[in-house]
Structures are given as structure tokens and as C-alpha cells.
Design an enzyme around this catalytic site. Sequence first.
Site, PDB file in Angstrom:
ATOM      1  N   ALA A   1       0.925  -1.277   0.022  1.00 51.96           N
ATOM      2  CA  ALA A   1      -0.187   0.060  -0.040  1.00 51.96           C
ATOM      3  C   ALA A   1       0.984   1.226  -0.137  1.00 51.96           C
ATOM      4  O   ALA A   1       0.710   2.515  -0.417  1.00 51.96           O
ATOM      5  CB  ALA A   1      -1.011  -0.019   1.172  1.00 51.96           C
ATOM      6  N   GLY A   2       2.305   1.237   0.433  1.00 49.90           N
ATOM      7  CA  GLY A   2       3.091   2.371   0.640  1.00 49.90           C
ATOM      8  C   GLY A   2       3.363   2.602  -0.925  1.00 49.90           C
ATOM      9  O   GLY A   2       3.100   3.633  -1.333  1.00 49.90           O
ATOM     10  N   HIS A   3       3.760   1.681  -1.715  1.00 53.89           N
ATOM     11  CA  HIS A   3       4.253   2.127  -3.250  1.00 53.89           C
ATOM     12  C   HIS A   3       2.968   2.611  -4.012  1.00 53.89           C
ATOM     13  O   HIS A   3       2.811   3.389  -4.615  1.00 53.89           O
ATOM     14  CB  HIS A   3       4.394   0.587  -3.802  1.00 53.89           C
ATOM     15  CG  HIS A   3       5.703  -0.018  -3.407  1.00 53.89           C
ATOM     16  ND1 HIS A   3       5.810  -1.197  -2.965  1.00 53.89           N
ATOM     17  CD2 HIS A   3       6.944   0.388  -3.511  1.00 53.89           C
ATOM     18  CE1 HIS A   3       7.024  -1.361  -2.400  1.00 53.89           C
ATOM     19  NE2 HIS A   3       7.803  -0.528  -2.795  1.00 53.89           N
TER      20      HIS A   3
ATOM     21  N   GLY B   1       8.978   7.674  -1.418  1.00 51.94           N
ATOM     22  CA  GLY B   1       8.256   7.644   0.172  1.00 51.94           C
ATOM     23  C   GLY B   1       9.066   8.237   1.049  1.00 51.94           C
ATOM     24  O   GLY B   1      10.400   8.134   1.235  1.00 51.94           O
TER      25      GLY B   1
ATOM     26  N   GLN C   1      17.133   8.484   1.500  1.00 46.62           N
ATOM     27  CA  GLN C   1      16.965   8.340   0.163  1.00 46.62           C
ATOM     28  C   GLN C   1      16.358   9.361  -0.357  1.00 46.62           C
ATOM     29  O   GLN C   1      16.737  10.137  -1.524  1.00 46.62           O
ATOM     30  CB  GLN C   1      16.287   6.934  -0.179  1.00 46.62           C
ATOM     31  CG  GLN C   1      15.994   6.834  -1.789  1.00 46.62           C
ATOM     32  CD  GLN C   1      15.345   5.494  -2.118  1.00 46.62           C
ATOM     33  OE1 GLN C   1      15.948   4.405  -2.264  1.00 46.62           O
ATOM     34  NE2 GLN C   1      14.041   5.283  -1.725  1.00 46.62           N
TER      35      GLN C   1
ATOM     36  N   MET D   1       4.832   0.067   6.417  1.00 48.96           N
ATOM     37  CA  MET D   1       4.823  -0.943   5.287  1.00 48.96           C
ATOM     38  C   MET D   1       6.418  -1.051   4.422  1.00 48.96           C
ATOM     39  O   MET D   1       7.002  -0.065   4.325  1.00 48.96           O
ATOM     40  CB  MET D   1       3.880  -0.421   4.104  1.00 48.96           C
ATOM     41  CG  MET D   1       2.511  -0.417   4.639  1.00 48.96           C
ATOM     42  SD  MET D   1       1.537  -1.557   3.927  1.00 48.96           S
ATOM     43  CE  MET D   1      -0.235  -1.252   4.992  1.00 48.96           C
ATOM     44  N   SER D   2       6.526  -2.380   4.483  1.00 48.24           N
ATOM     45  CA  SER D   2       8.091  -2.327   3.632  1.00 48.24           C
ATOM     46  C   SER D   2       7.935  -3.892   3.001  1.00 48.24           C
ATOM     47  O   SER D   2       7.417  -4.819   3.590  1.00 48.24           O
ATOM     48  CB  SER D   2       9.007  -2.497   4.669  1.00 48.24           C
ATOM     49  OG  SER D   2      10.107  -3.116   4.212  1.00 48.24           O
ATOM     50  N   SER D   3       8.390  -4.100   1.940  1.00 45.43           N
ATOM     51  CA  SER D   3       8.538  -5.116   1.106  1.00 45.43           C
ATOM     52  C   SER D   3       9.078  -6.333   2.096  1.00 45.43           C
ATOM     53  O   SER D   3       9.062  -7.276   2.194  1.00 45.43           O
ATOM     54  CB  SER D   3       9.307  -5.414  -0.087  1.00 45.43           C
ATOM     55  OG  SER D   3       8.594  -4.332  -0.986  1.00 45.43           O
ATOM     56  N   ARG D   4      10.310  -5.795   3.020  1.00 46.44           N
ATOM     57  CA  ARG D   4      10.916  -6.706   3.862  1.00 46.44           C
ATOM     58  C   ARG D   4      10.100  -7.135   5.018  1.00 46.44           C
ATOM     59  O   ARG D   4      10.502  -8.149   5.921  1.00 46.44           O
ATOM     60  CB  ARG D   4      12.092  -6.098   4.461  1.00 46.44           C
ATOM     61  CG  ARG D   4      13.265  -5.992   3.387  1.00 46.44           C
ATOM     62  CD  ARG D   4      14.546  -5.527   3.887  1.00 46.44           C
ATOM     63  NE  ARG D   4      15.675  -5.584   2.959  1.00 46.44           N
ATOM     64  CZ  ARG D   4      16.055  -4.488   2.242  1.00 46.44           C
ATOM     65  NH1 ARG D   4      15.551  -3.421   2.357  1.00 46.44           N
ATOM     66  NH2 ARG D   4      16.949  -4.819   1.246  1.00 46.44           N
TER      67      ARG D   4
HETATM   68  O1  PAF Z   1      13.123   2.598  -2.775  1.00 45.90           O
HETATM   69  C1  PAF Z   1      13.370   1.952  -3.438  1.00 45.90           C
HETATM   70  O2  PAF Z   1      12.532   0.964  -3.827  1.00 45.90           O
HETATM   71  C2  PAF Z   1      14.819   1.818  -4.231  1.00 45.90           C
HETATM   72  O3  PAF Z   1      15.993   2.077  -3.577  1.00 45.90           O
HETATM   73  C3  PAF Z   1      14.718   2.410  -5.648  1.00 45.90           C
HETATM   74  C4  PAF Z   1      14.365   3.991  -5.359  1.00 45.90           C
HETATM   75  C5  PAF Z   1      13.566   1.963  -6.502  1.00 45.90           C
HETATM   76  C6  PAF Z   1      15.979   2.596  -6.503  1.00 45.90           C
HETATM   77  O4  PAF Z   1      16.138   1.167  -6.717  1.00 45.90           O
END
Ligand code: PAF
Length: 282
Positions: A35-37, A147, A153, A184-187
Site C-alpha cells: 500500500a505504501g508503493h 516515500g 534516500q 509498510m515495507s517489502s521486507r
Molecule cells: O526505494 C526503492 O525501492 C529503491 O531504492 C529505488 C528508489 C527503486 C531504487 O532502486
Amino acid sequence: MQRATTIAGVREVLKPLRAAGKRIGFVPTMGYLHAGHMSLVERCVAENDVSVASIFVNPAQFGPNMDLDRYPRDPEGDGAKLAAAGVDLCFEPAVEEIYPEGFGTWVEVDKVTEGMDGASRPGYFRGICTVVLKLFEIVRPDAAYFGEKDLQQAVTVRRMIEDLHLEIDLSVLPTVREPDGLAMSSRNAYLNDEDRAVAPLLHEALTGAAARFREGERSADALVAHVREVLARAPAIAVDYISVVDLRDMQPVESIDGDACIALAVDLHGTRLIDNIILRDG
Ligand code: PAF
């Protein structure tokens, strides 16, 4: 939704749209979308004529002992989510498309990348900046969406956009959380039940520190001590860093005066989790 695996394929789709004056929005991801993405994707679709997403698990931002090989992937599910959200083009290159034989140009951003994840993960931001600049050059977006969960980042990408005079409007959107506060995180998919049960302590610790900030606490050490104390309730949580930094340049501050954030990274039985909270007066 169209799907492209080559740079030429992306350019073929986007060139006429750009020539027709369409505004192009872009969401770079490493897939396994949550949901974050999707909050980034939805904003992108709402604000642009054409929306592009990329799915690329970028080897250059994984250290030798990191989880590149087991990073979760779900290309079919991701494609369905992006199409349903109204994305026009999904770019899913193979590693050789992005890093062909002989590749040798890297992008490094100073200062904002020095501490926190930059200190703990050598080469991490070099890998991110390199791939993000490459993706920007391939897609040539008018707008890009990142995000707030990966705050260092986002600040680094903002620095790169400014320093390299890229004509890209950067939007950094709030972290999306599970009902219990876990970012939320894929990990999160790696967490077993016990680790999942203690993971919300990260957000609890940060919101507790933010409450102290609102009550007038300005000492970074005091706020860090509070976060550390809450995290200590779960012995499985191994702290990598808890930092109070200036929001603009990610430099550590001793006493908060201006916009700052508390950011942390922990290890939970081999799963790295990061989170942060912004501290602003008023
Ligand atoms: O945040 C991420 O998922 C990654 O660091 C990104 C920005 C897609 C770069 O690989």
C-alpha cells in the site's frame, strides 16, 4: 498497461507522448508492491497525463551480505496492481539491460549520504543514485514520487536533482502503516510471527519521542534515550542506529532547532527495518 523490458521499448512508448506535450510521472520501485508503493502510484496517476512505474531489484544497492537473492518478488501480482491503478507503462528490465558488460559510471552524492544508512551500508546510496539517475534518463519524467519511509534516500534524490539541474518535480509522500503502526515495507514479508509482533515497537518508540518533542524536549540525546528504552523491551531488536538529524542535510544535531527527524534502523533476526518520524515546531 504496456510493459517494457528494454530501454528502447520505454523510449518508443514515451517519445510520442512527450512530443505531444503529455506530463509524465514516474514511480521507481523494486517491486513486491504494498500500500505504501500504491499511494505513490495513485498520486502519480492523479497528477500526470502518463504514469510510468519501474520494477527493478537493483543489485548495486545491496551489499555482499544483504538479501539480494531472497528479496521478495511478485511480477504478476505487481503488474495487476499497477494496471488496476491506471499506470500506463511498467518498465521491468533485466540486470544486464541496466548494467551491461563494461558498465563503469557511478553517481555519488556527498554529505546527506554520510550517516545512517550511508554509514551502515557502504555503497548503498551510490547504487541508489546511479540507478535512479539512469531510470530518470530512460523515462525522462516531469515528476517523480518517493516515500518518506526511506527519508535519507528521498533527501539524497532531492540533492541529486538540484545538483544536476534535473527538471523533475519530486514529491515525497507520507509513510503508509499497518493498523498497528508498522511501516509498510517489502521486507516485512521476512518477519516470523514473533518478530512481527514486536516490530510495531519501532513506531511506538518514535511516536513517544515525538510526543516528548511536542512537550518541549529539544535534546537529541534525550529523545534517542527514549527510543532506545522502548526498543529494549524486545531483546530480539538489535539497534543499528538511532539518529536525530537536520531534515535538509541529514547531519546530526545535538539540540533541535528547525526541522529535524529521528530515524532508526534495526535488525530483527536478519531482517533490516528502518523507520523515522519528522519533528517540526507547530
Ligand atoms: O526505494 C526503492 O525501492 C529503491 O531504492 C529505488 C528508489 C527503486 C531504487 O532502486
